[in-house]
Design a protein around this motif. Structure first.
Motif, PDB file in Angstrom:
ATOM      1  N   GLY A  48      49.005 -49.952 -77.347  1.00  0.00           N
ATOM      2  CA  GLY A  48      49.718 -50.617 -76.031  1.00  0.00           C
ATOM      3  C   GLY A  48      50.623 -49.708 -75.108  1.00  0.00           C
ATOM      4  O   GLY A  48      50.793 -48.535 -75.437  1.00  0.00           O
ATOM      5  N   LEU A  49      50.548 -50.107 -74.374  1.00  0.00           N
ATOM      6  CA  LEU A  49      51.674 -49.038 -73.156  1.00  0.00           C
ATOM      7  C   LEU A  49      52.652 -49.454 -73.997  1.00  0.00           C
ATOM      8  O   LEU A  49      53.810 -49.084 -73.520  1.00  0.00           O
ATOM      9  N   SER A  50      52.978 -51.153 -74.366  1.00  0.00           N
ATOM     10  CA  SER A  50      54.877 -51.058 -74.666  1.00  0.00           C
ATOM     11  C   SER A  50      55.433 -50.237 -75.645  1.00  0.00           C
ATOM     12  O   SER A  50      56.098 -49.568 -76.017  1.00  0.00           O
ATOM     13  N   THR A  51      54.429 -50.284 -76.718  1.00  0.00           N
ATOM     14  CA  THR A  51      54.273 -49.067 -78.305  1.00  0.00           C
ATOM     15  C   THR A  51      54.908 -47.583 -77.556  1.00  0.00           C
ATOM     16  O   THR A  51      55.554 -46.945 -77.621  1.00  0.00           O
ATOM     17  N   LEU A  52      53.963 -47.148 -76.581  1.00  0.00           N
ATOM     18  CA  LEU A  52      53.376 -46.107 -76.373  1.00  0.00           C
ATOM     19  C   LEU A  52      55.213 -45.609 -75.034  1.00  0.00           C
ATOM     20  O   LEU A  52      56.304 -44.952 -75.775  1.00  0.00           O
ATOM     21  N   ASN A  53      55.830 -46.709 -74.038  1.00  0.00           N
ATOM     22  CA  ASN A  53      56.956 -47.169 -73.615  1.00  0.00           C
ATOM     23  C   ASN A  53      58.359 -46.967 -74.704  1.00  0.00           C
ATOM     24  O   ASN A  53      58.779 -45.708 -74.380  1.00  0.00           O
ATOM     25  N   GLU A  54      57.912 -48.053 -75.746  1.00  0.00           N
ATOM     26  CA  GLU A  54      58.769 -47.403 -76.430  1.00  0.00           C
ATOM     27  C   GLU A  54      59.455 -45.775 -77.404  1.00  0.00           C
ATOM     28  O   GLU A  54      59.924 -45.363 -77.826  1.00  0.00           O
ATOM     29  N   LEU A  55      57.683 -45.421 -77.964  1.00  0.00           N
ATOM     30  CA  LEU A  55      57.869 -44.057 -78.592  1.00  0.00           C
ATOM     31  C   LEU A  55      58.632 -42.706 -78.006  1.00  0.00           C
ATOM     32  O   LEU A  55      58.857 -42.733 -77.986  1.00  0.00           O
ATOM     33  N   THR A  56      58.074 -43.451 -76.550  1.00  0.00           N
ATOM     34  CA  THR A  56      58.776 -42.315 -75.136  1.00  0.00           C
ATOM     35  C   THR A  56      59.792 -42.511 -75.217  1.00  0.00           C
ATOM     36  O   THR A  56      60.939 -40.939 -75.067  1.00  0.00           O
ATOM     37  N   GLN A  57      60.448 -43.667 -75.039  1.00  0.00           N
ATOM     38  CA  GLN A  57      62.147 -43.753 -74.710  1.00  0.00           C
ATOM     39  C   GLN A  57      63.044 -43.088 -76.028  1.00  0.00           C
ATOM     40  O   GLN A  57      63.968 -42.530 -75.913  1.00  0.00           O
ATOM     41  N   ALA A  58      62.617 -43.677 -76.414  1.00  0.00           N
ATOM     42  CA  ALA A  58      63.419 -43.306 -78.312  1.00  0.00           C
ATOM     43  C   ALA A  58      62.707 -41.224 -78.286  1.00  0.00           C
ATOM     44  O   ALA A  58      63.547 -41.205 -79.713  1.00  0.00           O
ATOM     45  N   GLY A  59      61.978 -40.985 -77.613  1.00  0.00           N
ATOM     46  CA  GLY A  59      62.071 -39.270 -78.455  1.00  0.00           C
ATOM     47  C   GLY A  59      61.054 -38.699 -79.347  1.00  0.00           C
ATOM     48  O   GLY A  59      61.125 -38.009 -79.732  1.00  0.00           O
ATOM     49  N   ARG A  60      60.125 -39.859 -79.398  1.00  0.00           N
ATOM     50  CA  ARG A  60      59.651 -39.383 -80.279  1.00  0.00           C
ATOM     51  C   ARG A  60      58.533 -38.664 -79.583  1.00  0.00           C
ATOM     52  O   ARG A  60      56.878 -38.602 -80.722  1.00  0.00           O
ATOM     53  N   LEU A  61      57.806 -39.273 -78.356  1.00  0.00           N
ATOM     54  CA  LEU A  61      56.614 -38.559 -77.966  1.00  0.00           C
ATOM     55  C   LEU A  61      57.007 -37.964 -77.232  1.00  0.00           C
ATOM     56  O   LEU A  61      57.253 -38.825 -75.810  1.00  0.00           O
ATOM     57  N   PRO A  62      56.590 -36.378 -77.403  1.00  0.00           N
ATOM     58  CA  PRO A  62      57.032 -36.097 -75.874  1.00  0.00           C
ATOM     59  C   PRO A  62      55.773 -36.185 -74.882  1.00  0.00           C
ATOM     60  O   PRO A  62      55.318 -36.664 -74.869  1.00  0.00           O
ATOM     61  N   SER A  63      56.513 -36.048 -73.727  1.00  0.00           N
ATOM     62  CA  SER A  63      56.180 -36.014 -72.013  1.00  0.00           C
ATOM     63  C   SER A  63      56.699 -35.810 -71.417  1.00  0.00           C
ATOM     64  O   SER A  63      57.926 -35.117 -71.067  1.00  0.00           O
ATOM     65  N   VAL A  64      56.271 -35.325 -69.958  1.00  0.00           N
ATOM     66  CA  VAL A  64      57.077 -34.823 -68.763  1.00  0.00           C
ATOM     67  C   VAL A  64      57.759 -35.943 -67.347  1.00  0.00           C
ATOM     68  O   VAL A  64      56.164 -36.694 -67.305  1.00  0.00           O
ATOM     69  N   SER A  65      57.970 -36.253 -66.767  1.00  0.00           N
ATOM     70  CA  SER A  65      57.852 -36.886 -65.649  1.00  0.00           C
ATOM     71  C   SER A  65      57.735 -36.152 -64.357  1.00  0.00           C
ATOM     72  O   SER A  65      59.018 -35.178 -64.148  1.00  0.00           O
ATOM     73  N   ILE A  66      57.348 -36.628 -63.406  1.00  0.00           N
ATOM     74  CA  ILE A  66      56.650 -35.594 -62.011  1.00  0.00           C
ATOM     75  C   ILE A  66      56.456 -36.473 -61.593  1.00  0.00           C
ATOM     76  O   ILE A  66      55.673 -37.399 -61.000  1.00  0.00           O
ATOM     77  N   ARG A  67      57.564 -36.421 -60.542  1.00  0.00           N
ATOM     78  CA  ARG A  67      57.925 -37.726 -59.012  1.00  0.00           C
ATOM     79  C   ARG A  67      57.887 -38.918 -59.860  1.00  0.00           C
ATOM     80  O   ARG A  67      56.990 -40.107 -58.691  1.00  0.00           O
ATOM     81  N   ARG A  68      58.320 -39.710 -60.560  1.00  0.00           N
ATOM     82  CA  ARG A  68      58.595 -40.169 -60.884  1.00  0.00           C
ATOM     83  C   ARG A  68      57.408 -41.270 -61.687  1.00  0.00           C
ATOM     84  O   ARG A  68      56.828 -41.926 -61.798  1.00  0.00           O
ATOM     85  N   ARG A  69      56.645 -40.720 -62.042  1.00  0.00           N
ATOM     86  CA  ARG A  69      55.569 -40.401 -62.871  1.00  0.00           C
ATOM     87  C   ARG A  69      55.448 -39.975 -64.104  1.00  0.00           C
ATOM     88  O   ARG A  69      55.801 -38.364 -64.068  1.00  0.00           O
ATOM     89  N   ARG A  70      54.969 -40.416 -65.533  1.00  0.00           N
ATOM     90  CA  ARG A  70      55.314 -39.906 -66.501  1.00  0.00           C
ATOM     91  C   ARG A  70      54.158 -39.819 -67.266  1.00  0.00           C
ATOM     92  O   ARG A  70      53.014 -40.478 -66.905  1.00  0.00           O
ATOM     93  N   LEU A  71      54.077 -38.075 -67.808  1.00  0.00           N
ATOM     94  CA  LEU A  71      52.538 -37.812 -68.299  1.00  0.00           C
ATOM     95  C   LEU A  71      52.526 -37.385 -69.525  1.00  0.00           C
ATOM     96  O   LEU A  71      53.857 -37.236 -69.688  1.00  0.00           O
ATOM     97  N   TYR A  72      51.324 -37.011 -70.192  1.00  0.00           N
ATOM     98  CA  TYR A  72      51.245 -37.156 -71.423  1.00  0.00           C
ATOM     99  C   TYR A  72      50.137 -36.204 -71.358  1.00  0.00           C
ATOM    100  O   TYR A  72      49.640 -35.710 -71.833  1.00  0.00           O
ATOM    101  N   ARG A  73      50.653 -34.542 -72.310  1.00  0.00           N
ATOM    102  CA  ARG A  73      49.806 -33.424 -72.486  1.00  0.00           C
ATOM    103  C   ARG A  73      48.793 -34.039 -73.129  1.00  0.00           C
ATOM    104  O   ARG A  73      49.319 -34.571 -74.413  1.00  0.00           O
ATOM    105  N   ARG A  74      47.744 -33.676 -73.607  1.00  0.00           N
ATOM    106  CA  ARG A  74      46.837 -34.269 -74.495  1.00  0.00           C
ATOM    107  C   ARG A  74      47.282 -33.324 -75.888  1.00  0.00           C
ATOM    108  O   ARG A  74      47.297 -33.441 -77.083  1.00  0.00           O
ATOM    109  N   ALA A  75      47.860 -31.506 -75.944  1.00  0.00           N
ATOM    110  CA  ALA A  75      47.935 -31.441 -76.748  1.00  0.00           C
ATOM    111  C   ALA A  75      48.994 -32.004 -76.944  1.00  0.00           C
ATOM    112  O   ALA A  75      49.093 -31.733 -78.475  1.00  0.00           O
ATOM    113  N   ASP A  76      50.459 -32.861 -76.673  1.00  0.00           N
ATOM    114  CA  ASP A  76      51.168 -32.833 -77.511  1.00  0.00           C
ATOM    115  C   ASP A  76      50.874 -34.342 -78.214  1.00  0.00           C
ATOM    116  O   ASP A  76      51.367 -34.306 -79.445  1.00  0.00           O
ATOM    117  N   LEU A  77      49.811 -34.906 -77.435  1.00  0.00           N
ATOM    118  CA  LEU A  77      49.553 -35.883 -78.418  1.00  0.00           C
ATOM    119  C   LEU A  77      48.196 -36.125 -79.082  1.00  0.00           C
ATOM    120  O   LEU A  77      49.188 -36.754 -80.661  1.00  0.00           O
TER     121      LEU A  77
END
Length: 87
Positions: A48-77
Motif C-alpha cells: 500500500g501507499l502508506s507502507t511505501l511512504n513508511e519505508l521511504t521515510q525510514a530510508g529503507r527504500l531508495p527514491s529520488v525527489s524531483i520538483r516535489r515529486r517522489r520517484l522510484y527507480r525500477r532497478a532500486d525496487l
C-alpha cells in the motif's frame, strides 16, 4: 438595494487523501523512463501507499525527489525486493 442570498457552497465529502490522489492523477506527467511514481511503485511491490511512504521515510527504500515529486527507480525496487527475499 437588492440583497442576493447565496446558497452555501458544497464542501467535498471525499477524504483528503482521495482528493490528493485525484489531483495527482489529473496533473501528473509520465515518470521518466526507468522510474515509477508513488502509486506505480506501490503496485509494483504489491504494498500500500502508506507502507511505501513508511519505508521511504525510514530510508529503507531508495527514491529520488524531483520538483516535489517522489520517484522510484525500477532497478532500486528490484534490488530491494531481492534483499527482502533473503531477509
Amino acid at each position: 438595494n437588492v440583497c442576493a442570498i447565496h446558497a452555501p457552497t458544497k464542501m467535498s465529502q471525499e477524504p483528503p487523501a482521495e482528493r490528493r490522489r485525484k489531483q495527482e492523477t489529473m496533473t501528473e506527467t509520465p515518470a521518466p523512463r526507468g522510474t515509477l511514481t508513488r502509486s506505480d511503485a506501490a503496485a509494483y511491490l504489491g504494498i500500500g501507499l502508506s507502507t511505501l511512504n513508511e519505508l521511504t521515510q525510514a530510508g529503507r527504500l531508495p527514491s529520488v525527489s524531483i520538483r516535489r515529486r517522489r520517484l522510484y527507480r525500477r532497478a532500486d525496487l528490484d534490488a530491494w525486493l531481492e534483499s527482502q527475499v533473503g531477509a
